[in-house]
Design a protein around this motif. Structure first.
Motif, PDB file in Angstrom:
ATOM      1  N   LEU A 275       5.545  -2.133  11.358  1.00 52.40           N
ATOM      2  CA  LEU A 275       4.630  -2.765  10.415  1.00 52.40           C
ATOM      3  C   LEU A 275       5.012  -2.422   8.980  1.00 52.40           C
ATOM      4  O   LEU A 275       4.995  -3.282   8.096  1.00 52.40           O
ATOM      5  CB  LEU A 275       3.195  -2.325  10.701  1.00 52.40           C
ATOM      6  N   ALA A 276       5.371  -1.164   8.741  1.00 53.94           N
ATOM      7  CA  ALA A 276       5.757  -0.741   7.395  1.00 53.94           C
ATOM      8  C   ALA A 276       6.976  -1.517   6.917  1.00 53.94           C
ATOM      9  O   ALA A 276       7.032  -1.973   5.762  1.00 53.94           O
ATOM     10  CB  ALA A 276       6.046   0.760   7.382  1.00 53.94           C
ATOM     11  N   ILE A 277       7.963  -1.678   7.796  1.00 47.01           N
ATOM     12  CA  ILE A 277       9.160  -2.444   7.427  1.00 47.01           C
ATOM     13  C   ILE A 277       8.795  -3.906   7.218  1.00 47.01           C
ATOM     14  O   ILE A 277       9.260  -4.557   6.271  1.00 47.01           O
ATOM     15  CB  ILE A 277      10.241  -2.309   8.515  1.00 47.01           C
ATOM     16  N   GLY A 278       7.967  -4.438   8.115  1.00 50.93           N
ATOM     17  CA  GLY A 278       7.570  -5.834   8.013  1.00 50.93           C
ATOM     18  C   GLY A 278       6.872  -6.142   6.702  1.00 50.93           C
ATOM     19  O   GLY A 278       7.112  -7.183   6.080  1.00 50.93           O
ATOM     20  N   ILE A 279       6.004  -5.234   6.241  1.00 45.65           N
ATOM     21  CA  ILE A 279       5.311  -5.425   4.967  1.00 45.65           C
ATOM     22  C   ILE A 279       6.313  -5.488   3.829  1.00 45.65           C
ATOM     23  O   ILE A 279       6.276  -6.385   2.984  1.00 45.65           O
ATOM     24  CB  ILE A 279       4.297  -4.291   4.737  1.00 45.65           C
ATOM     25  N   SER A 280       7.233  -4.521   3.802  1.00 45.84           N
ATOM     26  CA  SER A 280       8.219  -4.485   2.725  1.00 45.84           C
ATOM     27  C   SER A 280       9.136  -5.699   2.769  1.00 45.84           C
ATOM     28  O   SER A 280       9.472  -6.283   1.723  1.00 45.84           O
ATOM     29  CB  SER A 280       9.054  -3.200   2.826  1.00 45.84           C
TER      30      SER A 280
ATOM     31  N   LEU B 119       8.382   6.531   4.657  1.00 43.26           N
ATOM     32  CA  LEU B 119       9.831   6.516   4.474  1.00 43.26           C
ATOM     33  C   LEU B 119      10.427   5.188   4.938  1.00 43.26           C
ATOM     34  O   LEU B 119      11.305   4.618   4.268  1.00 43.26           O
ATOM     35  CB  LEU B 119      10.467   7.687   5.234  1.00 43.26           C
ATOM     36  N   PHE B 120       9.949   4.671   6.065  1.00 41.35           N
ATOM     37  CA  PHE B 120      10.461   3.387   6.537  1.00 41.35           C
ATOM     38  C   PHE B 120       9.985   2.242   5.626  1.00 41.35           C
ATOM     39  O   PHE B 120      10.697   1.256   5.444  1.00 41.35           O
ATOM     40  CB  PHE B 120      10.051   3.146   7.984  1.00 41.35           C
ATOM     41  N   GLN B 121       8.790   2.378   5.073  1.00 45.98           N
ATOM     42  CA  GLN B 121       8.334   1.349   4.144  1.00 45.98           C
ATOM     43  C   GLN B 121       9.236   1.326   2.907  1.00 45.98           C
ATOM     44  O   GLN B 121       9.610   0.252   2.417  1.00 45.98           O
ATOM     45  CB  GLN B 121       6.884   1.592   3.739  1.00 45.98           C
ATOM     46  N   ARG B 122       9.588   2.506   2.399  1.00 48.86           N
ATOM     47  CA  ARG B 122      10.499   2.569   1.260  1.00 48.86           C
ATOM     48  C   ARG B 122      11.880   2.026   1.636  1.00 48.86           C
ATOM     49  O   ARG B 122      12.483   1.274   0.860  1.00 48.86           O
ATOM     50  CB  ARG B 122      10.617   4.014   0.771  1.00 48.86           C
TER      51      ARG B 122
END
Length: 402
Positions: free
Chosen positions: A144-149, A115-118
């Motif tokens: 990390l998920a946010i950083g990737i996106s 959800l955070f990555q999205r």
């Protein structure tokens, strides 16, 4: 007789009460993955939500409770991401509001990260602000998920955000992904920029440079010379260590690399140690030996351990992994690898393109799928039809350059 206004209020109250009772009964049955404490406000918010949002919440919760205390299977993870990758910001926020932090469950952590990555794909600044506060501020996987996106859409903004993080672990996790993308943006200046502006991303830059220069002798020599000139030698060691995976069964690459190191002035003792280590790797082939032992008749490895090892091999050395699977006739291991790495592609912000990207899961997956399809066309095609259009398009095309 009750007035119209009072009748409307009474009807609304009955609806809320009925929903409350029904929902509480559902929660008592489906509590293996935990539920947020219910309030009248949360029930009203759910009742008044658009139908599509309620359906999304219900399906996400069904997946959570179906998995319960276990880890999600690749199929369950793929379904969760297929739903989440199509959500808007309000739907992402609504889903997050339904996931409890306690009890701790693998499935809840997985879906929270998705959800955070999205959210990071849609509005990374807002996602980062929420992630920096309880209850998410200690969850590095969320950062990390946010950083990737964020890095996928604006690598410099992601690096500035990483630089602002007070926690070294968070910085390093963001730096690994953003550093690789900085290389993709400008391979010539990525290292000098990281050293001067974003030191925490240097190891990520080095990892990106390994992929960028491994098979380009002139570019590789330039990087070796640049790293050898630094006072801090751990960066050169990191580059050489990662570069070693590209040396497997390629003595000519090792010979050229040793010459590069000699010209760069690498101390004799370190040059000798590196050469011996790489020669041993060329002779033995670490991946294939590990696979042979793990899949051997005396192995005690679980099916999951075997599959994880093969899927990693298929990512790092796709040609060798495919040749081994064909020789062994190990169809299910090959098919499961295609399924897993397809899911990894979808979760990595990858998009189909006419030329290969630096995405580690893209390389080789077309050949692996075709090999699976040759041996079991029905099963391969049936699986393919369950996947999003971008995967169907990628695996169905003739990629002459893969």
């Amino acid at each position: 007789m009750l007035s119209r206004k009072k009748l409307l209020l009474l009807s609304a109250g009955i609806l809320v009460a009925a929903t409350w009772i029904g929902y509480r009964a559902e929660c008592r049955v489906m509590d293996s993955a935990g539920n947020k404490p219910l309030t009248v406000q949360s029930v009203v918010r759910r009742v008044t939500a658009p139908k599509e949002r309620r359906q999304t919440l219900d399906r996400i919760n069904e997946i959570r409770h179906l998995v319960g205390r276990l880890e999600a299977s690749p199929r369950e993870a793929a379904e969760a991401w297929e739903i989440i990758r199509a959500l808007g910001i309000e739907d992402v926020q609504a889903c997050l509001a339904e996931i409890p932090q306690k009890p701790q469950r693998h499935v809840n952590a997985m879906i929270t990260q998705m959800l955070f990555q999205r959210w990071g794909q849609l509005d990374p600044q807002a996602a980062a602000e929420v992630a920096s506060k309880p209850p998410y501020d200690q969850d590095y996987s969320v950062m990390l998920a946010i950083g990737i996106s964020w890095a996928e859409r604006d690598v410099e903004a992601a690096l500035r955000w990483g630089k602002s993080q007070p926690d070294n672990t968070a910085q390093n996790m963001i730096g690994l992904t953003a550093g690789r993308l900085l290389v993709r943006q400008d391979p010539e200046k990525a290292l000098s920029r990281a050293l001067a502006e974003f030191p925490f991303a240097t190891h990520g830059v080095i990892s990106g440079l390994v992929s960028e220069t491994a098979n380009k002798e002139e570019a590789r020599r330039k990087v070796v010379t640049e790293l050898a000139a630094l006072e801090e030698k751990r960066y050169l060691r990191s580059y050489l260590s990662q570069l070693g995976w590209f040396v497997d069964d390629k003595p000519e690459v090792l010979t050229a690399l040793v010459k590069d190191l000699e010209q760069a002035g690498l101390p004799e003792a370190e040059l000798k140690e590196f050469t011996q280590r790489m020669e041993q790797r060329v002779r033995h082939g670490d991946w294939e030996r590990s696979i042979t032992n793990t899949f051997g008749p005396d192995s005690t490895a679980s099916a999951e351990e075997k599959q994880r090892l093969f899927s990693n091999w298929a990512t790092n050395q796709p040609d060798k992994a495919l040749a081994w699977a064909k020789k062994q006739g190990n169809l299910e291991t090959l098919a499961e690898s295609v399924r897993r790495n397809s899911n990894n592609l979808l979760r990595s912000n990858w998009q189909p393109a006419s030329t290969p990207s630096m995405n580690p899961w893209e390389k080789g997956i077309v050949d692996q799928f075709q090999a699976w399809r040759e041996r079991d066309t029905s099963a391969a095609d049936q699986w393919l039809q369950t996947m999003p259009s971008d995967i169907r398009q990628h695996l169905s095309q003739d990629h002459a350059t893969h």
